[in-house]
Enzyme design. Structure first.
Site, PDB file in Angstrom:
ATOM      1  N   HIS A  79     -49.447 -11.768   2.476  1.00 40.75           N
ATOM      2  CA  HIS A  79     -48.939 -11.240   3.739  1.00 40.75           C
ATOM      3  C   HIS A  79     -49.860 -10.189   4.353  1.00 40.75           C
ATOM      4  O   HIS A  79     -49.510  -9.567   5.348  1.00 40.75           O
ATOM      5  CB  HIS A  79     -47.529 -10.681   3.539  1.00 40.75           C
ATOM      6  CG  HIS A  79     -46.518 -11.752   3.286  1.00 40.75           C
ATOM      7  ND1 HIS A  79     -45.181 -11.491   3.078  1.00 40.75           N
ATOM      8  CD2 HIS A  79     -46.640 -13.103   3.214  1.00 40.75           C
ATOM      9  CE1 HIS A  79     -44.538 -12.630   2.880  1.00 40.75           C
ATOM     10  NE2 HIS A  79     -45.409 -13.619   2.954  1.00 40.75           N
TER      11      HIS A  79
ATOM     12  N   HIS B 137     -48.882 -23.188  -0.235  1.00 40.81           N
ATOM     13  CA  HIS B 137     -47.737 -24.092  -0.282  1.00 40.81           C
ATOM     14  C   HIS B 137     -48.066 -25.388  -1.024  1.00 40.81           C
ATOM     15  O   HIS B 137     -47.164 -26.064  -1.510  1.00 40.81           O
ATOM     16  CB  HIS B 137     -47.247 -24.392   1.133  1.00 40.81           C
ATOM     17  CG  HIS B 137     -46.482 -23.256   1.732  1.00 40.81           C
ATOM     18  ND1 HIS B 137     -45.420 -23.437   2.582  1.00 40.81           N
ATOM     19  CD2 HIS B 137     -46.604 -21.912   1.596  1.00 40.81           C
ATOM     20  CE1 HIS B 137     -44.929 -22.268   2.955  1.00 40.81           C
ATOM     21  NE2 HIS B 137     -45.654 -21.326   2.367  1.00 40.81           N
TER      22      HIS B 137
END
Length: 729
Positions: free
Chosen positions: A259, A96
């Protein structure tokens, strides 16, 4: 103290709060010149002679990485680690931090540690990453100035991957911390978190945005507008990741690779239990936000996105189980405990159940997000996903390269990379430039080349214009562009209208001829990139001499010429300007005030207000403008002096709009109405805007004629050397 006895009130000091600037309220459309004063040295606590490059070189990187791994595996009671490992949290933090980058304007990204400041530290998508940074604080405290926050957050993500069995492609330091949020980035028009007013009627994002909603890094994981439609989600994913400079294969690798670790957190409804973000939290929270009042507020009760669950049965280990889960099950839509849309498999085998992150012997069903299912449902993504499912080694390589690109994309050329883990391989997205393998020209050579340049049939304005345009492509946001590489001679730049292709070809052919003749007879060599800059500087010296000033424009050789095969034409198109106010260029179809674009470009060129001012005035006096005589407010040509400002401030001239051409004006003699000058809104803003007029008045003074010339030369040198990272410490 009783309030009634206090002699002053809060309102008496309202100017100390961001939202109480009367100037902004009264005149919201005035230019924001404060953008040219960002990260002011008065804010930076390090010594003026501090060199991060030197500090980083003294860092024991191996020991630091060991310390990070110990930290990741040492769960803290105040914020327990999922499965006893903070790795997935640190991967998300690094992702992020870097993932705000967008190719269109080069802004965002990890290179200045902006995640520590508003608005990024309070974005909904960054919920609980404040805890990740607090977990890192003991490491930062220990190693101090040897590693910046910006580098540490990215390194933590790399170490996290490695600690869970993944082989990364490398790591480079070199990111410099700011000490305030950079305010030149347009994050979108919305005033509310997660709102979306950034698309046109075809659902295309407005430029330069890459995220689909305010406060998201990329896309809504539940699907567009929260609707769980995987095919529509694929459209958003492709649009968003492409604007970050990622192709389909890189996109699939990043989503699947990321993920493969960790989980989502949605123990309960965030609207009911979660407090305000860090910037809005009360002072006693000490910069932490999102206080969770649901049960313990941590561990199994954690609330982040509102989604709940892990993707794989091995959330702290690298393997190919993400694609195994994705392709070997059918998926049913359900809602998380927080009410968010997610998907669960039909009848998963026991071995594919996920160990609970905090409760021993408890197993949970794996989940997929709507955006995960897009990798299976979208035809193009499915082909790539199938390939990775069947060939795990290809996934590992693709993810390692895509991850390396993600976390280094905004750092600029490889010459800025620091540390022992920098890979040898060059990537086209780094805009590689060949290393110099010849002896550079000396001072005598430079004198000889200057004489040859002035003896050619090229005009001063042509040489200055070409040098300016090759260097002015630089943008500090991601350190791309600039004079090094001489990419102005390659596609796509050589065809850009702003570069005057016919004039450019003539200038480059002449300079190339001079260069070849010199290189054939001398051991020492000069590149075309150096020739372009030298020619512009030589022209400036000549123009200053005409004005009575004997100056020397500093020139340091060392630029090389990039190859066509090392130039990504598509990504370089993003550097094509809508306007270049410094040479009075504006695309005809654009109605944006050119002065706004001037400020934006000045930010990218790292200019101060005085530097911007002298460059505008100097380039006008040199005749280095897109249209002849537009902005040249002087009776002389190709003479470097302050006449632009002198004549702009002349009260015998009245200015009128050119009704046939937007943002163009006539300067008419008041006594007879004769047209004397042609100018643009950029020219006139230096007489209209009170702050810029103050600059213009200063440089128009009789006693500042020489200072104007000297300041122009310094600003010119700065522009020519913006991408000479080899000269910086």
């Amino acid at each position: 103290m009783e309030k009634s006895k206090c002699k002053v009130s809060k309102e008496d000091f309202s100017q100390t709060l961001l939202g109480n600037s009367q100037m902004e309220k009264w005149w919201p459309n005035q230019l924001n010149l404060k953008l040219l004063q960002q990260n002011n040295e008065r804010l930076v606590p390090t010594e003026k002679n501090f060199s991060y490059k030197e500090a980083f070189s003294s860092l024991d990187l191996k020991t630091l990485k060991k310390d990070l791994e110990v930290l990741m595996k040492t769960s803290q009671e105040w914020w327990p680690a999922d499965w006893g490992h903070y790795g997935p949290l640190f991967i998300r933090m690094a992702w992020h931090s870097a993932g705000t980058y967008r190719s269109i304007d080069g802004r965002g990204g990890a290179s200045s540690g902006e995640q520590r400041f508003a608005p990024l530290n309070s974005w909904p998508d960054n919920v609980n990453l404040d805890r990740a940074r607090r977990l890192l604080w003991p490491i930062k405290k220990k190693y101090g100035n040897k590693i910046s926050w910006a580098d540490l957050m990215i390194l933590a993500g790399n170490v996290a991957l490695e600690s869970m069995g993944f082989k990364t492609y490398g790591f480079a330091g070199g990111r410099l911390d700011t000490f305030e949020p950079l305010e030149d980035t347009n994050w979108g028009p919305e005033g509310e978190w997660l709102s979306d007013d950034r698309r046109d009627k075809n659902r295309e994002l407005k430029n330069p945005l890459a995220a689909v909603q305010m406060g998201l890094i990329y896309v809504n994981p539940e699907g567009p507008d929260g609707i769980p439609d995987a095919l529509e989600a694929a459209k958003d994913i492709r649009m968003s990741f492409e604007r970050m400079g990622m192709n389909d294969e890189e996109t699939v690798a990043l989503i699947a690779g990321g993920h493969s670790f960790g989980k989502c957190h949605g123990a309960a409804n965030p609207a009911k239990y979660v407090g305000p973000e860090p910037e809005a939290a009360p002072i006693e929270e000490q910069g932490l936000g999102w206080k969770n009042n649901y049960k313990s507020g941590k561990g199994t009760d954690t609330i982040s996105s509102g989604l709940e669950g892990a993707w794989t049965p091995t959330p702290t280990k690298w393997d190919n189980s993400f694609f195994k889960m994705l392709f070997e099950y059918d998926w049913n839509l359900e809602k998380s405990p927080a009410g968010a849309y997610q998907w669960v498999p039909t009848d998963p085998e026991t071995e594919n159940l996920v160990p609970d992150a905090h409760i021993k012997n408890k197993k949970n069903k794996p989940i997929m997000l709507t955006t995960d299912l897009a990798l299976r449902m979208d035809p193009e993504y499915k082909k790539i996903s199938k390939k990775f499912y069947e060939n795990p080694k290809e996934l590992a390589l693709a993810f390692s390269k895509a991850w390396f690109k993600l976390i280094h994309r905004d750092m600029g050329p490889k010459s800025r990379y620091l540390g022992e883990e920098v890979p040898d391989e060059d990537f086209i997205w780094q805009d590689p430039i060949p290393k110099i393998d010849y002896e550079l020209v000396n001072n005598d050579d430079i004198v000889s080349l200057k004489e040859t340049i002035l003896a050619s049939d090229l005009q001063i304005n042509e040489l200055v214009y070409t040098a300016w345009r090759t260097a002015a492509t630089y943008r500090d946001s991601d350190k791309r562009g600039g004079a090094n590489g001489a990419r102005i001679r390659l596609l796509p730049q050589r065809e850009w209208k702003v570069n005057k292709p016919q004039q450019l070809e003539r200038v480059l052919n002449t300079l190339e001829k001079i260069r070849k003749e010199f290189n054939q007879k001398e051991i020492r060599q000069i590149s075309l990139a150096d020739m372009i800059v030298l020619a512009g500087s030589t022209a400036i010296e000549s123009a200053a001499k005409k004005a009575g000033f004997d100056i020397n424009v500093p020139f340091v050789p060392g630029r090389a010429d990039a190859k066509e095969e090392d130039t990504d034409i598509k990504s370089f198109e993003y550097l094509k300007p809508v306007a270049d106010a410094f040479v009075n260029y504006m695309e005809e179809e654009c109605d944006i005030p050119a002065s706004m674009l001037m400020i934006d470009k000045a930010v990218q060129l790292k200019l101060t207000v005085p530097q911007m001012t002298v460059l505008i005035g100097g380039l006008r006096s040199l005749g280095a403008t897109f249209e002849p005589n537009v902005g040249n407010l002087s009776n002389t040509v190709e003479i470097l002096d302050n006449k632009f400002f002198v004549n702009l401030l002349d009260m015998s001239v009245a200015w009128e709009k050119n009704n046939e051409k937007e943002q163009y004006f006539y300067g008419k003699e008041k006594k007879n109405g004769d047209i004397k000058y042609h100018a643009t809104s950029v020219d006139l803003i230096f007489g209209s805007n009170s702050q810029l007029r103050a600059q213009a008045e200063f440089y128009a003074q009789d006693d500042n004629r020489e200072k104007f010339v000297n300041d122009f030369v310094k600003a010119w040198q700065k522009i020519m050397e913006l991408d000479r990272f080899d000269l910086f410490t």
